[in-house]
Design a protein around this motif. Structure first.
Motif, PDB file in Angstrom:
ATOM      1  N   SER A 202       0.850  33.981 -20.732  1.00 15.60           N
ATOM      2  CA  SER A 202       0.714  35.004 -21.774  1.00 15.60           C
ATOM      3  C   SER A 202       2.044  35.746 -21.966  1.00 15.60           C
ATOM      4  O   SER A 202       2.424  36.087 -23.086  1.00 15.60           O
ATOM      5  N   THR A 203       2.773  35.964 -20.855  1.00 12.80           N
ATOM      6  CA  THR A 203       4.085  36.607 -20.951  1.00 12.80           C
ATOM      7  C   THR A 203       5.078  35.697 -21.658  1.00 12.80           C
ATOM      8  O   THR A 203       5.891  36.157 -22.468  1.00 12.80           O
ATOM      9  N   LEU A 204       5.016  34.400 -21.378  1.00 12.33           N
ATOM     10  CA  LEU A 204       5.914  33.440 -22.022  1.00 12.33           C
ATOM     11  C   LEU A 204       5.675  33.424 -23.530  1.00 12.33           C
ATOM     12  O   LEU A 204       6.629  33.353 -24.319  1.00 12.33           O
ATOM     13  N   GLU A 205       4.436  33.523 -23.950  1.00 11.72           N
ATOM     14  CA  GLU A 205       4.123  33.604 -25.382  1.00 11.72           C
ATOM     15  C   GLU A 205       4.744  34.862 -25.991  1.00 11.72           C
ATOM     16  O   GLU A 205       5.277  34.832 -27.104  1.00 11.72           O
ATOM     17  N   ASN A 206       4.667  35.966 -25.252  1.00 11.86           N
ATOM     18  CA  ASN A 206       5.259  37.233 -25.706  1.00 11.86           C
ATOM     19  C   ASN A 206       6.770  37.089 -25.866  1.00 11.86           C
ATOM     20  O   ASN A 206       7.354  37.521 -26.867  1.00 11.86           O
ATOM     21  N   ILE A 207       7.410  36.446 -24.882  1.00  9.09           N
ATOM     22  CA  ILE A 207       8.865  36.249 -24.919  1.00  9.09           C
ATOM     23  C   ILE A 207       9.255  35.387 -26.113  1.00  9.09           C
ATOM     24  O   ILE A 207      10.180  35.714 -26.868  1.00  9.09           O
TER      25      ILE A 207
END
Length: 269
Positions: A202-207
């Motif tokens: 989910s953090t990678l999607e945000n990045i």
């Protein structure tokens, strides 16, 4: 402004290409670098030299070629870099070492290679492209943050060491810009058995979303031109979205745990 001979590492794409194209349009003599010129047979935005920042021999050869062609080097823009994401526990250590080789050791090797010529000229400017991410430890980007932070700090030391030779060194820290950096980034592929799987992905999607909707990289080129035009460059410059630049100020002002909570909330962790 008088025309300068400018060397830009990582100049074949992304921010480096934007900087080079813009500076050439302003009358500067621009040379970019790439690890393989063969990959860019139709590149004609500006001259390209072959250079791998992890290889001291290629650096020395490229700098020698530039000096033979132009007789001087006025500006070095240390732009070459690599992204890296993942839980630190699950990131292969060889990838951590590679990130530091490109983002920290590489810029130092190139700077050390041009400094003898700049000292001989009694003039020169080195701009190290760091990152706003280097001012804070970001979850799942800790290695990238650390490598850029290291470059930021060592630049502060180097500029004091070379000031008597007429050489100026500064940092330029961009935020997120719409480039192809994600294509060359190393990212851990956490499988569903990983304890980090859900939050990391989910953090990678945000990045990725932040980069995709990032600012126009020409802003970095404008900032570089401003620094070149300055008689006395500052220690560090920041360029990017207001919220990202503001985050540096908030980190300085807020209690550590309060700032940490803001990051956790931003990344929904």
């Amino acid at each position: 402004m008088q025309s300068k001979v400018v060397l830009i590492t990582g100049g074949s794409s992304g921010i480096g290409k934007s900087i080079g194209t813009y500076l050439k349009s302003k009358g500067h003599i621009v040379y970019g670098t790439t690890r393989s010129k063969a990959k860019y047979p139709d590149f004609d935005d500006f001259a390209l030299l072959e250079l791998d920042v992890r290889n001291a021999e290629t650096i020395a050869a490229a700098v020698a070629e530039l000096i033979a062609l132009e007789g001087r080097v006025d500006v070095l823009v240390n732009n070459a870099g690599v992204g890296i994401t993942g839980p630190i526990e699950e990131t292969p250590h060889e990838e951590i070492a590679n990130a530091f080789a490109i983002n920290f050791h590489g810029p130092l090797l190139v700077a050390k290679s041009v400094l003898p010529q700049m000292r001989k000229q009694r003039s020169g400017l080195i701009i190290n492209i760091t990152s706003i991410a280097g001012f804070m430890g970001l979850p799942y980007r800790g290695i990238y943050s650390a490598s850029k932070s290291a470059l930021e700090i060592v630049t502060e030391a180097m500029r004091m060491e070379v000031k008597d030779f007429g050489v100026k060194i500064t940092n330029l820290a961009p935020g997120d810009f719409a480039t192809n950096i994600a294509a060359g980034r190393f990212h851990v592929t956490a499988d569903k058995e990983s304890p980090y799987y859900e939050k990391y992905n989910s953090t990678l999607e945000n990045i990725n979303e932040s980069v995709a909707h990032g600012e126009n990289p020409v802003q970095v080129a404008l900032a570089v031109e401003k620094i070149i035009s300055s008689k006395s460059p500052k220690v560090s410059y920041k360029v990017g979205a207001t919220s990202q630049r503001l985050s540096i100020l908030l980190k300085k002002m807020l209690p550590q745990k309060v700032f940490e909570k803001l990051l956790l909330k931003h990344y929904k962790l």
